[in-house]
Every structure is written in C-alpha cells, then in structure tokens.
Design an enzyme around this catalytic site. Sequence first.
Site, PDB file in Angstrom:
ATOM      1  N   TYR A  72       0.849  -1.196   0.000  1.00 18.23           N
ATOM      2  CA  TYR A  72       0.000   0.000   0.000  1.00 18.23           C
ATOM      3  C   TYR A  72       0.889   1.252   0.000  1.00 18.23           C
ATOM      4  CZ  TYR A  72      -3.320   3.473   1.683  1.00 18.23           C
ATOM      5  OH  TYR A  72      -4.081   4.593   1.821  1.00 18.23           O
ATOM      6  N   ASP A 126      -1.100  -7.346   6.244  1.00 15.42           N
ATOM      7  CA  ASP A 126      -2.161  -6.380   5.945  1.00 15.42           C
ATOM      8  C   ASP A 126      -3.286  -7.150   5.245  1.00 15.42           C
ATOM      9  OD1 ASP A 126      -3.814  -4.382   4.934  1.00 15.42           O
ATOM     10  OD2 ASP A 126      -2.160  -3.028   4.479  1.00 15.42           O
TER      11      ASP A 126
HETATM   12  C1  LIG Z   1      -6.421   2.131   3.020  1.00 15.54           C
HETATM   13  C2  LIG Z   1      -5.351   1.151   3.319  1.00 15.54           C
HETATM   14  C3  LIG Z   1      -4.446   1.349   4.368  1.00 15.54           C
HETATM   15  C4  LIG Z   1      -4.463   2.617   5.212  1.00 15.54           C
HETATM   16  O1  LIG Z   1      -5.629   2.788   5.917  1.00 15.54           O
HETATM   17  P1  LIG Z   1      -6.323   4.203   6.299  1.00 15.54           P
HETATM   18  O2  LIG Z   1      -7.553   3.788   6.992  1.00 15.54           O
HETATM   19  O3  LIG Z   1      -6.552   4.935   5.014  1.00 15.54           O
HETATM   20  O4  LIG Z   1      -5.357   4.934   7.164  1.00 15.54           O
HETATM   21  C5  LIG Z   1      -3.497   0.361   4.599  1.00 15.54           C
HETATM   22  N1  LIG Z   1      -3.436  -0.738   3.831  1.00 15.54           N
HETATM   23  C6  LIG Z   1      -4.270  -0.958   2.803  1.00 15.54           C
HETATM   24  C7  LIG Z   1      -4.150  -2.208   1.992  1.00 15.54           C
HETATM   25  C8  LIG Z   1      -5.260  -0.037   2.510  1.00 15.54           C
HETATM   26  O5  LIG Z   1      -6.080  -0.247   1.478  1.00 15.54           O
END
Ligand SMILES: *Cc1c(COP(=O)(O)O)cnc(C)c1O
Length: 385
Positions: free
Chosen positions: A101, A173
């Site tokens: 990301y 993630d």
């Molecule tokens: C959106 C996102 C983030 C960050 O999250 P926020 O809520 O925007 O701070 C991290 N990892 C992935 C894969 C995302 O899509």
Amino acid sequence: MTSKKSATLAVRAGINSDKHHGAVIPAMHLSTTYALKGFNEKRQFDYSRTGNPTRATFGQAIADLEQGAVGIVTSTGMSAVHLICQLLNTKDSIVIPHDCYGGSYRLFTHLAKRGQFKVIVVDQNNEKALADALSTKPKIVLLESPSNPLLRLVDIEKVTKQCHTVGALVAVDNTFLSPLLQQPLLLGADIVFHSTTKYINGHSDVVGGVLVTKDKTLGEELAWWANCIGITGSPFDSYLALRGLKTLPVRMKQHQINADHVADYLKSHDAIEAVYFPGFTDHPGHEVAKRQQSGFGAMMSFEIKGGVEAVKILFRKLELFTLAQSLGGVESLISHPSTMTHAGMEIEAQIAAGISQSLVRISVGIEDIDDIIRDLGQALSASQL
Ligand SMILES: *Cc1c(COP(=O)(O)O)cnc(C)c1O
C-alpha cells in the site's frame, strides 16, 4: 465463542452484552472518563484513550474473527501500520513488499530515512531476494496479499515459516479481503491488521484501523504503545464500524458475485490489454489464493488500450462508478493508482512495482450487476474512439 462460524461472530458481536437495560445493540459510550469505585479501586475502564467499552467490543469482535488474542482499535489504518514500528529499535530492520500500500511504503521509507530503523524493500515472490533479505535477520516482515493494486499473491504460510526460521515476526495487511475471506493468524502469522475504512466498515463513512495479535503478551505490549502515543480509535467510529461489521458476510458475498461478472466482462473486452484478478485460473497466484482464501475478493485492476488518454476518457464517461480513492464500500469506485493511491511512491518505485500509467483499479460495489456492466461498457467503448 471462537467455535462459531465467522458470519455468526460478525452478526452477534456485542449483542446482549448490556447488563443494565437489556439493550440488544450495545450502547455507544462517549464518556471520556470513568468513576473509580473508591480510593485506588478501579473499574475495567478509567480513561477513554486507554480503554473504552464501545471500542473494546469492536476490538474483541475482530480479534474473534481473526482468532487472535488481542484486538487493538486504532484511529486509522495507517496508525495500525505505525503501531508496528514501535517494535523496532534503530538497529532493527523490517522487510516490506515492493508493491505494498502506497501509504505504508511512504511511512516505512520516510521513517527509515530518519534513522528510526532499517527498511528492506523486496519482491516477496522473488525467492532469492526474499532469502537475501531474511539472511540479514530482520525483526519484522510485512506481507500484503493480495497486493494493491496488482493483486499479486504471497503464500502466507510458506513465507511465514521461512521468516520464523530467522526469528522474524510476520505482520499481514488483510485489508483487501477482511477476516471473512482470509485469516492470516491461522496461516502462522503473528500480527494481522486492517484499514477498517474499507470492507469492515463498508459504508465509506469511517476512517479507522484494527490490529490483532496471536500472542497475548505481544498484544498487551502494542496496546500499551497505542495508549502511550494516543492512536486508539474513537467510540463513535468504533460504534459505526461494529454496525458495518454485522453485514460484512452478506456484503462480501454480493461483492464477489458482482466482481466475478465484472472480471469476465473486462477480460472479454477489446479495449482491455490485461485484467489482474486472482479468480482467473491463469492468474499466477490463483492456486495460492484458492488455498489460503475462502473467496477471491472484489478488487481488480486492468490495463486499458490507449494509455493515459484512454484512462481520462473512461473516467469522464463513467456515470455509475465514482472516481475516488479507497475501496471496500458498497458503492463501485474506480481509481488511477499512479496519480492517486500510489502517488506517495516515487515514479521509479511505481515502475519497479509494475504500476503503469494505463493501469486502472476498481473496487466492485454491490449495485445491480446489469447497471455496473452497462456503465463500464459504454465508457470503455468511448475510450477507444
Ligand atoms: C487504506 C489502506 C491502508 C491505510 O488505511 P487508512 O484507513 O486509510 O489509514 C493500509 N493498507 C491498505 C491495503 C489499505 O487499502
């Protein structure tokens, strides 16, 4: 609780927990502070940054769904990512994927530049590059599968085993799939986190994050840090995200039904050069996805013929799709990773990650599929004139 199926856990989270009034849905507790029973006699909660009943209910719900020990609700997805950095000393290193990301990439590389820790960026499907990175004995390895925006897969179980042989912690993630479709802790990972802004809340009206650890001690250490640096999530956001969570199972089903149709349609369209979707049997990560996921999700990206000029026309002509960052809401969204979600990556890093100017990403919503296809069809045709 954990013997229940995921859909049941999601729907029933916090239900019947009100001992005072029998409220079916747990109340939202906005109070910042909690009375002590008497001198040095604390209750479960004392101050809302440290602990809050609404936030605790939501955190426990995600911990149950991920089958972990501790769930920590954070103010944003990025603050969940940042929380992991608290485990790193200046001499420690973290291995991150070259196509992670954009915001995570920006955070890790910029903190590393300031000397807070070392960062090693690798293509985790390149076995030699991964082995070289692991030979430096990193403290943490970050995984993101499927990756954003190219939907590349990493074999979580296999890579986690390799990481554990050198003593590295594995953090995944899991934002793109939600705990309904993938449970990294059950594949061996130590930490899993989400931007709840996406599928978990699902209605594009909360920015939030959550992190779950498999181990209780590690979870308590990170919860201590979350309170210390003040990044815990707000009660109102926790309330909304818990509300969103209850429909996650049905939303996910419909997202995926629609996504399958859209992927097939794009693949057969003359205006499209390539479609990246793990549900295709010829996708390089298809077999891994089948093994470690319980669905292919509803994210995909594609290369359009005619380069960035065609992208511009496509965006102008689309009526139903909204041109916007983010993903995982009930509404269909379309974006241009290079100038939007991944603008935090230098252009060289984008090229290394395979992000071209003609790449378009879509988050398939749960509108009627006929309307989605009709909209894509008319805009794609116009883009090629
Ligand atoms: C959106 C996102 C983030 C960050 O999250 P926020 O809520 O925007 O701070 C991290 N990892 C992935 C894969 C995302 O899509």
